[in-house]
Motif scaffolding. Structure first.
Motif, PDB file in Angstrom:
ATOM      1  N   PHE A  86      -5.201 -14.372  -9.443  1.00 59.15           N
ATOM      2  CA  PHE A  86      -4.349 -13.729 -10.571  1.00 59.15           C
ATOM      3  C   PHE A  86      -4.453 -12.213 -10.216  1.00 59.15           C
ATOM      4  CE2 PHE A  86      -3.715 -11.594 -14.592  1.00 59.15           C
ATOM      5  CZ  PHE A  86      -2.353 -12.121 -15.018  1.00 59.15           C
ATOM      6  N   VAL A  87      -5.566 -11.667 -10.035  1.00 62.74           N
ATOM      7  CA  VAL A  87      -5.688 -10.056  -9.881  1.00 62.74           C
ATOM      8  C   VAL A  87      -5.090  -9.767  -8.473  1.00 62.74           C
ATOM      9  CG1 VAL A  87      -7.269  -8.222  -9.602  1.00 62.74           C
ATOM     10  CG2 VAL A  87      -7.731  -9.913 -11.364  1.00 62.74           C
ATOM     11  N   LEU A  88      -5.395 -10.547  -7.484  1.00 62.40           N
ATOM     12  CA  LEU A  88      -4.790 -10.209  -6.346  1.00 62.40           C
ATOM     13  C   LEU A  88      -3.393 -10.425  -6.107  1.00 62.40           C
ATOM     14  CD1 LEU A  88      -7.423 -11.754  -4.028  1.00 62.40           C
ATOM     15  CD2 LEU A  88      -7.289  -9.240  -4.440  1.00 62.40           C
ATOM     16  N   LEU A  89      -2.653 -11.306  -6.749  1.00 65.49           N
ATOM     17  CA  LEU A  89      -1.323 -11.596  -6.765  1.00 65.49           C
ATOM     18  C   LEU A  89      -0.682 -10.606  -7.516  1.00 65.49           C
ATOM     19  CD1 LEU A  89       0.815 -13.424  -6.108  1.00 65.49           C
ATOM     20  CD2 LEU A  89       0.757 -14.650  -7.960  1.00 65.49           C
ATOM     21  N   ALA A  90      -1.319 -10.237  -8.672  1.00 65.53           N
ATOM     22  CA  ALA A  90      -0.725  -8.987  -9.329  1.00 65.53           C
ATOM     23  C   ALA A  90      -0.691  -7.536  -8.998  1.00 65.53           C
ATOM     24  CB  ALA A  90      -1.531  -8.815 -10.926  1.00 65.53           C
ATOM     25  N   TYR A  91      -1.928  -7.373  -8.068  1.00 68.85           N
ATOM     26  CA  TYR A  91      -1.763  -6.371  -7.188  1.00 68.85           C
ATOM     27  C   TYR A  91      -0.900  -6.259  -5.851  1.00 68.85           C
ATOM     28  CZ  TYR A  91      -3.491  -2.601  -3.964  1.00 68.85           C
ATOM     29  OH  TYR A  91      -3.648  -1.265  -3.374  1.00 68.85           O
ATOM     30  N   LEU A  92      -0.791  -7.368  -5.241  1.00 67.36           N
ATOM     31  CA  LEU A  92       0.381  -7.598  -4.420  1.00 67.36           C
ATOM     32  C   LEU A  92       1.809  -7.342  -4.907  1.00 67.36           C
ATOM     33  CD1 LEU A  92       1.149  -8.464  -1.311  1.00 67.36           C
ATOM     34  CD2 LEU A  92       1.142 -10.735  -2.458  1.00 67.36           C
ATOM     35  N   THR A  93       1.883  -7.864  -5.978  1.00 68.15           N
ATOM     36  CA  THR A  93       3.365  -7.805  -6.589  1.00 68.15           C
ATOM     37  C   THR A  93       3.888  -6.571  -6.847  1.00 68.15           C
ATOM     38  OG1 THR A  93       3.228 -10.170  -7.620  1.00 68.15           O
ATOM     39  CG2 THR A  93       4.789  -8.794  -8.501  1.00 68.15           C
ATOM     40  N   TYR A  94       2.709  -5.571  -7.463  1.00 69.19           N
ATOM     41  CA  TYR A  94       3.010  -4.381  -7.852  1.00 69.19           C
ATOM     42  C   TYR A  94       3.223  -3.603  -6.613  1.00 69.19           C
ATOM     43  CZ  TYR A  94       2.219   0.545  -9.364  1.00 69.19           C
ATOM     44  OH  TYR A  94       2.349   1.926  -9.148  1.00 69.19           O
ATOM     45  N   ILE A  95       2.367  -3.781  -5.606  1.00 69.66           N
ATOM     46  CA  ILE A  95       2.779  -3.096  -4.402  1.00 69.66           C
ATOM     47  C   ILE A  95       3.945  -3.562  -3.496  1.00 69.66           C
ATOM     48  CG2 ILE A  95       1.953  -2.655  -1.829  1.00 69.66           C
ATOM     49  CD1 ILE A  95       0.095  -1.266  -3.742  1.00 69.66           C
ATOM     50  N   ALA A  96       4.322  -4.690  -3.576  1.00 70.35           N
ATOM     51  CA  ALA A  96       5.790  -5.042  -3.127  1.00 70.35           C
ATOM     52  C   ALA A  96       7.021  -4.497  -3.852  1.00 70.35           C
ATOM     53  CB  ALA A  96       6.035  -6.560  -3.181  1.00 70.35           C
ATOM     54  N   ALA A  97       6.820  -4.252  -5.228  1.00 75.78           N
ATOM     55  CA  ALA A  97       7.762  -3.710  -6.014  1.00 75.78           C
ATOM     56  C   ALA A  97       7.946  -2.148  -5.516  1.00 75.78           C
ATOM     57  CB  ALA A  97       7.297  -3.858  -7.581  1.00 75.78           C
ATOM     58  N   ARG A  98       6.817  -1.601  -5.496  1.00 71.21           N
ATOM     59  CA  ARG A  98       6.848  -0.204  -5.317  1.00 71.21           C
ATOM     60  C   ARG A  98       7.599  -0.055  -3.816  1.00 71.21           C
ATOM     61  NH1 ARG A  98       3.448   3.683  -7.531  1.00 71.21           N
ATOM     62  NH2 ARG A  98       4.669   5.001  -5.977  1.00 71.21           N
TER      63      ARG A  98
END
Length: 75
Positions: free
Chosen positions: A55-67
């Motif tokens: 969950f934490v890793l996917l949330a971080y990956l999603t934020y980086i992808a959005a940026r």
């Protein structure tokens, strides 16, 4: 008026990651509130870790992808 964090198209692009985040979050809450098994120490810690870490890793990956999507659209 407040500026949105991401544009509408970016939200649509990252929705493929946001939906699994809601699903994982639902199971974390479900197992925390109404656990079908007794909490037994190491096995419970490993079970929650197998939900929380992705969950934490996917949330971080999603934020980086959005940026990165926002930066690519700005150029």
């Amino acid at each position: 008026m407040a500026t949105p964090i991401f544009e509408r198209e970016t939200w649509l692009d990252i929705s493929v990651n946001i939906i699994p985040l809601f699903i994982i979050g639902f199971f974390v809450a479900l197992f925390a509130v109404a656990s079908p098994w007794a909490i037994e120490g190491l096995t419970s810690i490993l079970g929650f870790a197998l939900l929380v870490v992705p969950f934490v890793l996917l949330a971080y990956l999603t934020y980086i992808a959005a940026r990165l999507i926002e930066d690519a659209e700005a150029e």
